[in-house]
Design a protein around this motif. Sequence first.
Motif, PDB file in Angstrom:
ATOM      1  N   ARG A 212       2.182  -9.495  10.748  1.00  0.00           N
ATOM      2  CA  ARG A 212       1.690  -8.437  10.550  1.00  0.00           C
ATOM      3  C   ARG A 212       0.130  -8.371  11.218  1.00  0.00           C
ATOM      4  O   ARG A 212      -0.405  -9.558  11.494  1.00  0.00           O
ATOM      5  N   MET A 213      -0.328  -7.202  11.569  1.00  0.00           N
ATOM      6  CA  MET A 213      -1.462  -7.211  12.677  1.00  0.00           C
ATOM      7  C   MET A 213      -2.503  -6.275  11.881  1.00  0.00           C
ATOM      8  O   MET A 213      -2.235  -5.354  11.427  1.00  0.00           O
ATOM      9  N   PHE A 214      -3.762  -6.858  12.151  1.00  0.00           N
ATOM     10  CA  PHE A 214      -4.953  -5.770  11.848  1.00  0.00           C
ATOM     11  C   PHE A 214      -5.644  -5.538  13.125  1.00  0.00           C
ATOM     12  O   PHE A 214      -6.004  -6.428  13.812  1.00  0.00           O
ATOM     13  N   THR A 215      -5.818  -4.053  13.182  1.00  0.00           N
ATOM     14  CA  THR A 215      -6.837  -3.521  14.240  1.00  0.00           C
ATOM     15  C   THR A 215      -7.366  -2.372  13.739  1.00  0.00           C
ATOM     16  O   THR A 215      -7.058  -1.981  12.643  1.00  0.00           O
ATOM     17  N   TYR A 216      -8.584  -2.040  14.280  1.00  0.00           N
ATOM     18  CA  TYR A 216      -9.201  -0.635  13.840  1.00  0.00           C
ATOM     19  C   TYR A 216      -8.301   0.494  13.940  1.00  0.00           C
ATOM     20  O   TYR A 216      -8.846   1.383  13.334  1.00  0.00           O
ATOM     21  N   THR A 217      -7.370   0.379  14.654  1.00  0.00           N
ATOM     22  CA  THR A 217      -6.472   1.883  14.710  1.00  0.00           C
ATOM     23  C   THR A 217      -5.105   1.741  14.178  1.00  0.00           C
ATOM     24  O   THR A 217      -4.321   2.430  14.407  1.00  0.00           O
ATOM     25  N   GLU A 218      -4.797   0.420  13.250  1.00  0.00           N
ATOM     26  CA  GLU A 218      -3.658   0.839  12.555  1.00  0.00           C
ATOM     27  C   GLU A 218      -3.608   1.931  11.624  1.00  0.00           C
ATOM     28  O   GLU A 218      -4.539   2.633  11.459  1.00  0.00           O
ATOM     29  N   ALA A 219      -2.404   2.221  11.178  1.00  0.00           N
ATOM     30  CA  ALA A 219      -2.174   3.587  10.395  1.00  0.00           C
ATOM     31  C   ALA A 219      -2.672   4.628  11.296  1.00  0.00           C
ATOM     32  O   ALA A 219      -3.461   5.724  10.846  1.00  0.00           O
ATOM     33  N   ASP A 220      -2.200   4.547  12.591  1.00  0.00           N
ATOM     34  CA  ASP A 220      -2.917   5.708  13.341  1.00  0.00           C
ATOM     35  C   ASP A 220      -2.570   7.129  12.867  1.00  0.00           C
ATOM     36  O   ASP A 220      -1.511   7.367  12.198  1.00  0.00           O
ATOM     37  N   GLY A 221      -3.090   8.170  13.516  1.00  0.00           N
ATOM     38  CA  GLY A 221      -2.709   9.480  13.445  1.00  0.00           C
ATOM     39  C   GLY A 221      -1.641   9.825  14.512  1.00  0.00           C
ATOM     40  O   GLY A 221      -1.592   9.576  15.638  1.00  0.00           O
ATOM     41  N   PHE A 570      -0.741  -3.386   5.434  1.00  0.00           N
ATOM     42  CA  PHE A 570      -1.394  -4.567   5.270  1.00  0.00           C
ATOM     43  C   PHE A 570      -2.761  -4.371   5.818  1.00  0.00           C
ATOM     44  O   PHE A 570      -3.590  -5.116   4.995  1.00  0.00           O
ATOM     45  N   ALA A 571      -3.021  -3.595   6.660  1.00  0.00           N
ATOM     46  CA  ALA A 571      -4.377  -3.501   7.246  1.00  0.00           C
ATOM     47  C   ALA A 571      -5.356  -2.896   6.252  1.00  0.00           C
ATOM     48  O   ALA A 571      -6.330  -3.417   6.135  1.00  0.00           O
ATOM     49  N   GLN A 572      -4.779  -1.984   5.523  1.00  0.00           N
ATOM     50  CA  GLN A 572      -5.731  -1.202   4.589  1.00  0.00           C
ATOM     51  C   GLN A 572      -5.842  -1.854   3.146  1.00  0.00           C
ATOM     52  O   GLN A 572      -6.508  -1.306   2.099  1.00  0.00           O
ATOM     53  N   ALA A 573      -4.938  -2.852   2.827  1.00  0.00           N
ATOM     54  CA  ALA A 573      -4.947  -3.495   1.469  1.00  0.00           C
ATOM     55  C   ALA A 573      -6.297  -3.950   0.798  1.00  0.00           C
ATOM     56  O   ALA A 573      -6.383  -3.162  -0.321  1.00  0.00           O
ATOM     57  N   PRO A 574      -7.175  -4.477   1.382  1.00  0.00           N
ATOM     58  CA  PRO A 574      -8.444  -4.661   0.553  1.00  0.00           C
ATOM     59  C   PRO A 574      -9.276  -3.284   0.169  1.00  0.00           C
ATOM     60  O   PRO A 574     -10.030  -3.261  -0.883  1.00  0.00           O
ATOM     61  N   ALA A 575      -9.153  -2.261   1.319  1.00  0.00           N
ATOM     62  CA  ALA A 575      -9.842  -1.179   0.930  1.00  0.00           C
ATOM     63  C   ALA A 575      -9.147  -0.332  -0.416  1.00  0.00           C
ATOM     64  O   ALA A 575      -9.723   0.304  -1.260  1.00  0.00           O
ATOM     65  N   VAL A 576      -7.758  -0.612  -0.475  1.00  0.00           N
ATOM     66  CA  VAL A 576      -7.136  -0.046  -1.665  1.00  0.00           C
ATOM     67  C   VAL A 576      -7.478  -0.893  -2.979  1.00  0.00           C
ATOM     68  O   VAL A 576      -7.801  -0.094  -3.997  1.00  0.00           O
ATOM     69  N   ALA A 577      -7.497  -1.980  -2.744  1.00  0.00           N
ATOM     70  CA  ALA A 577      -8.179  -2.920  -3.868  1.00  0.00           C
ATOM     71  C   ALA A 577      -9.219  -2.512  -4.294  1.00  0.00           C
ATOM     72  O   ALA A 577      -9.676  -2.284  -5.639  1.00  0.00           O
TER      73      ALA A 577
END
Length: 607
Positions: A212-221, A570-577
Amino acid sequence: MTFSALVTFPVDGPTRALLTDDGTADRQGGAVDYRPELDGSEPSRFARALGAAGPDALIVREPPDAEAIAAWRAAAPGRPLVLVVAPRAADRLASNGAERQPADRQPAERQLAESGIECAVHDDPEAEDWSALALAERLWSTRRTAEARPVPGGPGDGPSVLMVGAGIVNLVTALALVHAGRRVTILDARPDPRVPHPWTAYGCTVGGGNARMFTYTEADGYHLGDRLDGGRLRRPVSQGGWRLGDFSRPAPDEVDWLRDWEQTPSWLATCLAEDNYRVNRMAEHGWRLLMAAESGLFARAGLRDGIVRLYSDEDRLAWDIRRHRRLGALVGVLGPEQVKDAQPALAGGDAIVGALAVKGFTVRIHDLVRGLLDLLERAGARLRWRVPVRRIEWDDERRVAGLVDGRGLLHEADHYVLSPGAYAGDLLAGLHCHRRIHGMVGVWHTIPDPRRRLTRSLKISRTGHVAADANATVSTGRRGEPVIVIGSGYGWTGHDPDNILPDELESLYRAAEDTSRAFFPQAYDEGGVGPTRKLCVRPWTASNLGIFETAPARGGGLLIATGGHNTGGFAQAPAVADAVLAALRGEDHPVHALCDPLRLSRLLGTA
């Protein structure tokens, strides 16, 4: 109710292109009335125009006077209204970032407050004009969400939390909950991933590739690309589209989902994409805190910092340089030879016109999940496997009374957190998000890298290709051998994650494998990919944003539904938490409004 905005001054070129995008004016909702001739117009004329339009949001250079405010409120009685003041660029620069205070500002503010009109100043000298419109829409949507959101309280607001789904979003949330003193139980329909089973036994997090990868533009529009690509959700994968399933007889929710996707105007698509980036930046902070607290966990999961993005198209490269610089994600711009010299695995591969070094990291997700499960059990969480939860039990007052499993047993707790991915079925019935989360298949394969010729994980952009976006992650195989894990592709299944046509799936696999062959020819020839083929079904929404919904539970508790993060779970999981913790404390969090399941349909007038 639909959303409408009035922009009353000339805007910059990029914003003008978004506002005048063909078809926008004919949409049911989400409309923007662009009236630059009103800038500096005579006050009574401005008041008449505002009274005639009656928009939900007004974007101006100067605060309106009392006559205009009265006309606006009279034209929109009882509706939530938002005013955004976007001072002229010269004025913004002269103020050195300080908020301007025109002489007539205070009387206007008093009347706005008395009229129930929310006011904000957009005062960023670096921002393009469309961001003022984005601020107006976000404020309006936040008010609509806050009006309907229940808050916990009462004797049932206790410590127990029953969670459904053991994907990465819920596992990170569960860890935050136990650290906050909550008593957590997790139910999952799948087997324990720490015990060997075929990959097909699992959901999206463990069923896909071990990367899995984290970047600032994951879950792009993805709406803007769809407009440029001519309706990709209506074309099968074999014809360059994203349609993977059989839609000869689409269900009503599939018709609605596609309608909302296609009706999203360009200005709104841009706003929604930026909100995904905003959530990503929130999440990065959480990931870094977790990495510091559990460094051993991440070391065992192969944490690797830094991402390189490769491009086959000059225009896309130039656009992404601007985007990543604006987001604060850009580390450096690299030439083709620089990249190939640093990454010998790319030798002999397809033409690369350039690359970007950007902030981000990768992990081996399967190893991370196993470590998180061990950590949760040591912290006192209960994990129950092979327990499919079928539905929510509602009482006579439309409060959650418990969750019913496949054997008909009722499971009760003070609070509930549901994150079922693309496999909810009718579990979410009774919530607004029911059937708003559809499946989007991504495919995976692995190629060997015995000489460790790839040292930095990559994002690959291939403009015009079926597998237009791909991740190539540095990882290890079952025996610890160096490998490259390739993930790519988009295949819409509708609300049924098993709605997959075999021939279309084969087209998706071949497109992803073509990327491996094109960029890593030596590794591809050495190992092939056939035995390593996998797929995962990602939870996707028509807004391209995740879902966050709350409902009251009996005794003062809450039920919270999360998910639908497309490529960004994966990228946004801590924000959801963080958003779940805030909801249980009765506090606001930006994710609550950004990820309201009705946000897009309210804006479009299709709710």
